[in-house]
Structures are given as C-alpha cells and as structure tokens.
Design a protein around this motif. Structure first.
Motif, PDB file in Angstrom:
ATOM      1  N   LEU A  78       5.709   2.584  -3.374  1.00 37.72           N
ATOM      2  CA  LEU A  78       4.990   1.905  -4.455  1.00 37.72           C
ATOM      3  C   LEU A  78       3.800   2.726  -4.933  1.00 37.72           C
ATOM      4  CD1 LEU A  78       5.058  -1.734  -3.042  1.00 37.72           C
ATOM      5  CD2 LEU A  78       6.403  -0.843  -4.954  1.00 37.72           C
ATOM      6  N   ASP A  79       3.093   3.348  -4.004  1.00 39.66           N
ATOM      7  CA  ASP A  79       1.895   4.100  -4.376  1.00 39.66           C
ATOM      8  C   ASP A  79       2.219   5.402  -5.100  1.00 39.66           C
ATOM      9  OD1 ASP A  79       0.200   2.166  -3.354  1.00 39.66           O
ATOM     10  OD2 ASP A  79       0.123   3.084  -1.357  1.00 39.66           O
ATOM     11  N   ASP A  80       3.481   5.790  -5.106  1.00 38.80           N
ATOM     12  CA  ASP A  80       3.876   6.985  -5.859  1.00 38.80           C
ATOM     13  C   ASP A  80       4.061   6.701  -7.341  1.00 38.80           C
ATOM     14  OD1 ASP A  80       3.951   8.679  -3.627  1.00 38.80           O
ATOM     15  OD2 ASP A  80       5.975   8.024  -3.107  1.00 38.80           O
ATOM     16  N   LEU A  81       4.125   5.427  -7.721  1.00 41.61           N
ATOM     17  CA  LEU A  81       4.364   5.075  -9.121  1.00 41.61           C
ATOM     18  C   LEU A  81       3.105   5.296  -9.942  1.00 41.61           C
ATOM     19  CD1 LEU A  81       6.451   1.795  -8.678  1.00 41.61           C
ATOM     20  CD2 LEU A  81       7.296   4.107  -9.139  1.00 41.61           C
TER      21      LEU A  81
ATOM     22  N   ALA B 186      11.262   3.075  -6.824  1.00 42.43           N
ATOM     23  CA  ALA B 186      10.524   2.997  -5.559  1.00 42.43           C
ATOM     24  C   ALA B 186      11.201   1.977  -4.659  1.00 42.43           C
ATOM     25  CB  ALA B 186       9.070   2.603  -5.800  1.00 42.43           C
ATOM     26  N   GLU B 187      11.070   2.182  -3.360  1.00 46.77           N
ATOM     27  CA  GLU B 187      11.618   1.252  -2.380  1.00 46.77           C
ATOM     28  C   GLU B 187      10.486   0.650  -1.567  1.00 46.77           C
ATOM     29  OE1 GLU B 187      15.565   2.478  -0.532  1.00 46.77           O
ATOM     30  OE2 GLU B 187      14.697   4.416  -1.048  1.00 46.77           O
ATOM     31  N   ALA B 188      10.585  -0.657  -1.305  1.00 47.03           N
ATOM     32  CA  ALA B 188       9.547  -1.340  -0.534  1.00 47.03           C
ATOM     33  C   ALA B 188      10.093  -2.662  -0.031  1.00 47.03           C
ATOM     34  CB  ALA B 188       8.308  -1.581  -1.392  1.00 47.03           C
ATOM     35  N   SER B 189       9.375  -3.279   0.899  1.00 47.86           N
ATOM     36  CA  SER B 189       9.745  -4.617   1.340  1.00 47.86           C
ATOM     37  C   SER B 189       9.291  -5.630   0.303  1.00 47.86           C
ATOM     38  CB  SER B 189       9.081  -4.935   2.683  1.00 47.86           C
ATOM     39  OG  SER B 189       7.671  -5.077   2.512  1.00 47.86           O
TER      40      SER B 189
END
Length: 277
Positions: A112-115, A178-181
């Motif tokens: 997420l923080d890469d977006l 992005a991948e995240a929970s």
C-alpha cells in the motif's frame, strides 16, 4: 548492435522446458518471472518500461503485420531473442490460438505504501477474487475508467498468473496493483481520508445515491461469498446494484465495471479516460 535471434527447433531445448515450468506458480515465484503472451500484452509491457528478459517469437503464428516491429524493438533494447518453430512455440504458449509472441518479464510487487496517489484518488479494491479472468477484467476496466490503482485484499489468485495478463490485455502494466490484508487496507484508506464504497446485494442504498466525486475506493468481493464481515461493518458506504430479474448477483468483474463507471459519470472525463468516452 541489435540482438540477433537464436533459432529453437527442438521441443527438448532446456530453455523451452524452463518456460513450460513457469505454468506453475511455484516456479514463477521462485524465478520472479511473469509470462506475457500476445502482441498487445507485450507491447503494453514495453510501452510501460517493463523490462523484457527474453522474447520468444514464431512468424508462422503472427496475426497481423505489427509483430516484426515489436521484435525489432526488443532487438534494439538488446533483449535475448529466440525464434521458435511452430511446434516449439505451441509447447510454451498458454493460448489455444497463440499469436506468436511470448515474453518473460520480472514480477512487480507493491505494498500500500508503494502507491503514489493524486490529490483526489480513485481506487478499486478486490477482496478474495478467485478467478484470474475476473481479476484481469477488473484491471482492464480500472484502466479504461482511469482508476489510480487496484488493491488486492487477502488474495485467492496469483496476480502474476498468465491468465490475469491475458484477461487484462496487458493493463496489469498500466494500473498499479498492491496487495494487502483487508484490515490493513481499511486502516490505510481511513488514514488518508479515502471513502470506501462497498458493493453488497444486502445494502439498501442504491449505488447512484453515493457521492463518488471525493477520494473514493470501490470495494467488491468474490461472487460466491461476497465481502467479509470487516468490510460489511466498516465500509463508509454499502451500496447495491438493482437486480430486476431472477438472478440475485452479478459477476464480480461486471459489478466492478458498473461501479467504476458511476465514478466516471459523476466526476466527468479525466485526462486518463478522456479519449475513451
């Protein structure tokens, strides 16, 4: 000097066997590679500066006149080139009707923080998306509607599956993924003031009755199970798409398309989607 191609005529060629192994996710992840098949898909990879590690091509299977130019473009970038006979290419191809182009590219993984988001972001969130074709179609729609990113929550399918690339027609390379929970995504959206609009057949509010002109994330879940209880209880808005026939739900990619274009309708054409409307 441009790269000169190497001719492969044997089905037992070690390089061909290595490509066949990439049909398995474990081998793709171990190698860190992504299989990109088809003219439009390879072109979008190149257009978006995705490195091509190897290009396999078969002139006998070309569908048009543009393929040689794409091979030349790779040659000028010093990509290793492998010209295959038709039986050899069919062995590595995923498609029933291959187009004679297959590239190996590096996998791209984002958190997420890469977006990198604009001031008024427009996001898509897919939870528990099971079928690669659905995820690829959602990417294609996200690109067409001008979405800034797609977030895959608690994934059930591999985003680097060749069928995701195929169904997206290469827009896997144009829309940041992005991948995240689910829990992390909900917290991340709230921290950035991005309103979550979750689709559910159990909602009472029509999807057209929600303001989507502000920072927004459209959230959809797998057709079989729908969204998790976390989204059902913590989303800012729950909305429904009217179902006027006997069917009680839509395919997740179809539902996403309707909701994404409601954002386009409310916001009006943007620079990214101006030419598509």
């Amino acid at each position: 000097m441009p790269t000169s191609p190497q001719l492969i005529t044997s089905l037992q060629n070690p390089g061909i066997k290595d490509v066949v192994k990439l049909r398995q996710r474990s081998h793709r992840d171990e190698a860190g590679l992504l299989v990109v098949e088809g003219y439009r898909e390879v072109k979008r990879a190149l257009d978006n500066r995705i490195p091509v590690h190897r290009l396999f091509f078969c002139p006998a299977l070309y569908q048009g006149k543009n393929e040689p130019g794409l091979v030349s473009r790779c040659a000028e970038q010093h990509v290793p080139l492998f010209e295959c006979t038709e039986p050899v290419f069919r062995k590595i191809a995923y498609r029933d009707r291959p187009e004679g182009l297959l590239a190996l590219c590096p996998q791209t993984r984002r958190t997420l923080d890469d977006l990198d988001l604009p001031a008024n972001p427009f996001l898509v969130v897919g939870e528990h998306i099971e079928k690669p074709g659905n995820l690829g179609t959602m990417l294609r729609t996200a690109d067409a509607a001008g979405a800034d990113a797609l977030i895959v929550c608690d994934r059930c399918t591999d985003i680097h599956n060749p069928n995701v690339v195929r169904a997206s027609i290469g827009t896997l390379f144009t829309v940041p993924v992005a991948e995240a929970s689910t829990d992390d995504t909900i917290a991340w959206l709230r921290a950035r003031g991005i309103r979550s609009v979750a689709a559910s057949p159990h909602a009472t509010k029509n999807y057209t009755d929600v303001d989507m002109t502000r920072p927004v994330a459209i959230v959809v879940g797998a057709e079989q199970y729908g969204l998790s209880s976390a989204w059902m209880t913590q989303a800012d808005d729950l909305v429904r798409i009217p179902m006027l026939g006997q069917a009680d739900s839509l395919n997740v990619a179809a539902a996403a398309t309707i909701l994404l274009y409601e954002v386009v309708r409310q916001r009006g054409p943007t620079r990214r989607n101006q030419a598509l409307i």
